[in-house]
Design a protein around this motif. Structure first.
Motif, PDB file in Angstrom:
ATOM      1  N   LYS A  46       0.826  -1.197   0.000  1.00  0.00           N
ATOM      2  CA  LYS A  46       0.000   0.000   0.000  1.00  0.00           C
ATOM      3  C   LYS A  46       0.864   1.252   0.000  1.00  0.00           C
ATOM      4  CE  LYS A  46      -3.542   2.392   2.717  1.00  0.00           C
ATOM      5  NZ  LYS A  46      -4.335   2.381   3.974  1.00  0.00           N
ATOM      6  N   ARG A  47       1.925   1.233   0.794  1.00  0.00           N
ATOM      7  CA  ARG A  47       2.830   2.382   0.863  1.00  0.00           C
ATOM      8  C   ARG A  47       3.480   2.635  -0.492  1.00  0.00           C
ATOM      9  NH1 ARG A  47       3.728   6.887   4.013  1.00  0.00           N
ATOM     10  NH2 ARG A  47       5.908   7.522   3.893  1.00  0.00           N
ATOM     11  N   ALA A  48       3.935   1.542  -1.130  1.00  0.00           N
ATOM     12  CA  ALA A  48       4.574   1.682  -2.438  1.00  0.00           C
ATOM     13  C   ALA A  48       3.583   2.181  -3.485  1.00  0.00           C
ATOM     14  CB  ALA A  48       5.171   0.344  -2.862  1.00  0.00           C
ATOM     15  N   ALA A  49       2.345   1.676  -3.425  1.00  0.00           N
ATOM     16  CA  ALA A  49       1.336   2.104  -4.391  1.00  0.00           C
ATOM     17  C   ALA A  49       1.019   3.590  -4.247  1.00  0.00           C
ATOM     18  CB  ALA A  49       0.068   1.266  -4.210  1.00  0.00           C
ATOM     19  N   GLU A  50       0.966   4.064  -2.988  1.00  0.00           N
ATOM     20  CA  GLU A  50       0.705   5.486  -2.749  1.00  0.00           C
ATOM     21  C   GLU A  50       1.827   6.358  -3.289  1.00  0.00           C
ATOM     22  OE1 GLU A  50       0.238   5.642   1.435  1.00  0.00           O
ATOM     23  OE2 GLU A  50      -1.855   4.968   1.439  1.00  0.00           O
ATOM     24  N   LYS A  51       3.066   5.874  -3.136  1.00  0.00           N
ATOM     25  CA  LYS A  51       4.223   6.657  -3.567  1.00  0.00           C
ATOM     26  C   LYS A  51       4.393   6.659  -5.086  1.00  0.00           C
ATOM     27  CE  LYS A  51       6.503   8.066   0.241  1.00  0.00           C
ATOM     28  NZ  LYS A  51       7.112   9.399   0.442  1.00  0.00           N
ATOM     29  N   THR A  52       4.093   5.510  -5.723  1.00  0.00           N
ATOM     30  CA  THR A  52       4.382   5.372  -7.160  1.00  0.00           C
ATOM     31  C   THR A  52       3.169   5.603  -8.040  1.00  0.00           C
ATOM     32  OG1 THR A  52       3.942   2.982  -7.116  1.00  0.00           O
ATOM     33  CG2 THR A  52       6.194   3.705  -6.635  1.00  0.00           C
ATOM     34  N   GLY A  53       1.973   5.598  -7.434  1.00  0.00           N
ATOM     35  CA  GLY A  53       0.774   5.775  -8.233  1.00  0.00           C
ATOM     36  C   GLY A  53       0.336   4.519  -8.970  1.00  0.00           C
ATOM     37  N   GLN A  54       0.944   3.376  -8.657  1.00  0.00           N
ATOM     38  CA  GLN A  54       0.566   2.131  -9.313  1.00  0.00           C
ATOM     39  C   GLN A  54      -0.559   1.444  -8.554  1.00  0.00           C
ATOM     40  OE1 GLN A  54       3.936  -0.383 -10.142  1.00  0.00           O
ATOM     41  NE2 GLN A  54       5.247   1.327 -10.720  1.00  0.00           N
ATOM     42  N   ASN A  55      -1.192   0.478  -9.214  1.00  0.00           N
ATOM     43  CA  ASN A  55      -2.264  -0.277  -8.581  1.00  0.00           C
ATOM     44  C   ASN A  55      -1.681  -1.388  -7.715  1.00  0.00           C
ATOM     45  OD1 ASN A  55      -4.307   1.211  -9.895  1.00  0.00           O
ATOM     46  ND2 ASN A  55      -4.122  -0.064 -11.715  1.00  0.00           N
ATOM     47  N   MET A  56      -2.418  -1.764  -6.664  1.00  0.00           N
ATOM     48  CA  MET A  56      -1.985  -2.855  -5.803  1.00  0.00           C
ATOM     49  C   MET A  56      -2.923  -4.048  -5.967  1.00  0.00           C
ATOM     50  SD  MET A  56      -3.066  -1.332  -2.050  1.00  0.00           S
ATOM     51  CE  MET A  56      -2.865  -2.885  -1.203  1.00  0.00           C
ATOM     52  N   ASP A  57      -2.352  -5.247  -5.944  1.00  0.00           N
ATOM     53  CA  ASP A  57      -3.126  -6.480  -6.092  1.00  0.00           C
ATOM     54  C   ASP A  57      -2.711  -7.451  -4.991  1.00  0.00           C
ATOM     55  OD1 ASP A  57      -4.382  -8.801  -6.792  1.00  0.00           O
ATOM     56  OD2 ASP A  57      -3.894  -8.694  -8.921  1.00  0.00           O
ATOM     57  N   PRO A  58      -3.429  -7.467  -3.854  1.00  0.00           N
ATOM     58  CA  PRO A  58      -3.054  -8.344  -2.735  1.00  0.00           C
ATOM     59  C   PRO A  58      -2.990  -9.825  -3.126  1.00  0.00           C
ATOM     60  CG  PRO A  58      -4.666  -6.721  -2.020  1.00  0.00           C
ATOM     61  CD  PRO A  58      -4.584  -6.622  -3.517  1.00  0.00           C
ATOM     62  N   ASP A  59      -3.828 -10.259  -4.070  1.00  0.00           N
ATOM     63  CA  ASP A  59      -3.803 -11.670  -4.476  1.00  0.00           C
ATOM     64  C   ASP A  59      -2.457 -12.035  -5.103  1.00  0.00           C
ATOM     65  OD1 ASP A  59      -6.354 -12.072  -3.568  1.00  0.00           O
ATOM     66  OD2 ASP A  59      -7.294 -11.660  -5.494  1.00  0.00           O
ATOM     67  N   ARG A  60      -1.959 -11.175  -5.961  1.00  0.00           N
ATOM     68  CA  ARG A  60      -0.650 -11.438  -6.577  1.00  0.00           C
ATOM     69  C   ARG A  60       0.467 -11.346  -5.540  1.00  0.00           C
ATOM     70  NH1 ARG A  60       0.391  -8.943 -12.420  1.00  0.00           N
ATOM     71  NH2 ARG A  60       2.175 -10.305 -12.079  1.00  0.00           N
ATOM     72  N   GLU A  61       0.291 -10.467  -4.574  1.00  0.00           N
ATOM     73  CA  GLU A  61       1.284 -10.354  -3.504  1.00  0.00           C
ATOM     74  C   GLU A  61       1.345 -11.659  -2.699  1.00  0.00           C
ATOM     75  OE1 GLU A  61       4.023  -7.474  -1.685  1.00  0.00           O
ATOM     76  OE2 GLU A  61       2.948  -7.678  -3.582  1.00  0.00           O
ATOM     77  N   LEU A  62       0.165 -12.214  -2.392  1.00  0.00           N
ATOM     78  CA  LEU A  62       0.114 -13.471  -1.650  1.00  0.00           C
ATOM     79  C   LEU A  62       0.738 -14.604  -2.457  1.00  0.00           C
ATOM     80  CD1 LEU A  62      -0.844 -14.922   0.902  1.00  0.00           C
ATOM     81  CD2 LEU A  62      -3.044 -15.278  -0.214  1.00  0.00           C
ATOM     82  N   LEU A  63       0.466 -14.636  -3.760  1.00  0.00           N
ATOM     83  CA  LEU A  63       1.064 -15.651  -4.623  1.00  0.00           C
ATOM     84  C   LEU A  63       2.585 -15.515  -4.637  1.00  0.00           C
ATOM     85  CD1 LEU A  63       0.796 -17.910  -6.738  1.00  0.00           C
ATOM     86  CD2 LEU A  63       0.534 -16.127  -8.489  1.00  0.00           C
ATOM     87  N   ALA A  64       3.075 -14.284  -4.699  1.00  0.00           N
ATOM     88  CA  ALA A  64       4.523 -14.062  -4.696  1.00  0.00           C
ATOM     89  C   ALA A  64       5.153 -14.532  -3.385  1.00  0.00           C
ATOM     90  CB  ALA A  64       4.821 -12.577  -4.928  1.00  0.00           C
TER      91      ALA A  64
END
Length: 325
Positions: A46-64
């Motif tokens: 979430k912090r990175a998404a706020e800083k970079t303006g990119q979208n966040m996908d928790p499902d892909r994060e969990l898979l990673a």
């Protein structure tokens, strides 16, 4: 100081000689690591998404995380989790994409192979200072101030979780926050918002409590609920519907607008069947508008099993009002 460091042996393979008892002993701690790791990872994401303006996908994060920890387990490595401090260091250093992580991975490999001896005299206080500086950048009391303005219940939950972390540790504090959030969610489902619907001057069907210019259709009660129909709220909603019918005279049709309702369980279906029967005995028809096919098939199966005729199903409130008139 950090002291002597070694890279250790790198061997791929499944850990051996682990009994079922050892596995069960490790399972609770492993689940705690999963919970904490994913919580920290999503916070960092979430912090990175706020800083970079990119979208966040928790499902892909969990898979990673899953794939990374599978590799760590097979190679005897440390647990892989997200880290707010590492993420903030990367952002402060100018990282804006996955290339930053690839660069870090390359430097890590070079460090393991060639630079470990240089870290033996690194002071622990230097590492602590790094974390403190980074976390001071992240900490923001304005977040709680804004949260209080937007949603006070969520702000209270956040403060309780924060205090829980300080008093009982990170894991217990997060668990307190998760459990309280689930309690609030269950209470919201148990007492979902509902609306008696009327028609305004433009012909739109709106909540009467929010639109003074809207009027009910005489002899027709249109009712809408904003929640799935489940065991937590089935009886509550059924009683609320009975109360609304009892408050009005001359009601001949009750139309349930299911547009905003997602899903239904067996307890809710039983309550619905009882409402259909009670209304029919009182000389009132019950119609259902814009209900989903899967939910409707379950309702029909229940009604047919009890020998109760199925209510009229319509596709829109416009169609329901035209048919009523």
């Amino acid at each position: 100081i950090l002291g002597e460091t070694e890279a250790g042996d790198f061997k791929l393979g499944v850990p051996g000689d682990i009994s079922l008892g050892q596995f069960l002993d490790l399972a609770p701690a492993a689940m705690a690591i999963v919970l904490m790791g994913f919580t920290a990872g999503v916070a960092a994401l979430k912090r990175a998404a706020e800083k970079t303006g990119q979208n966040m996908d928790p499902d892909r994060e969990l898979l990673a995380f899953g794939l990374s920890n599978l590799g760590a387990g097979l190679s005897g490595g440390y647990v892989v989790t997200g880290a707010m401090s590492k993420t903030e260091v990367a952002l402060m250093s100018g990282a804006r994409s996955q290339v930053g992580n690839l660069f870090t991975a390359g430097l890590t490999i070079l460090t393991i192979l060639f630079l470990l001896p240089f870290f033996s005299n690194l002071a622990d206080a230097a590492l602590a200072a790094l974390v403190i500086v980074v976390m001071s950048e992240i900490s923001d009391i304005r977040y709680f101030v804004n949260l209080w303005r937007i949603h006070r219940v969520e702000c209270v939950l956040g403060v309780i979780a924060f205090v829980g972390v300080l008093l009982y540790g990170v894991l217990n504090g997060v668990l307190i926050g998760v459990v309280l959030s689930l309690v609030v969610l269950a209470d919201h489902i148990r007492r979902p918002p509902t609306a008696v619907v009327g028609r305004n001057a433009s012909g739109a069907f709106v909540d009467l409590a929010e639109h003074e210019d809207a009027e009910e259709i005489p002899g027709m009660l249109i009712w809408r609920q904003y929640a799935p129909l489940v065991f937590l709220n089935a009886r509550n909603l059924a009683n609320r519907l009975r109360g609304l019918v009892g408050e009005r005279s001359g009601v001949r049709v009750v139309a349930i607008d299911a547009t905003a309702s997602a899903g239904v369980d067996t307890t809710a279906i039983s309550a619905f069947a009882s409402a259909v029967q009670e209304l029919r005995e009182a000389g009132i028809e019950l119609w259902v508008v814009n209900v989903r096919d899967v939910a409707w098939q379950r309702v029909i199966a229940k009604l047919e099993g009890e020998g109760i005729p199925a209510p009229l199903r319509l596709d829109s409130l416009d169609e329901a009002v035209r048919r009523f008139k």
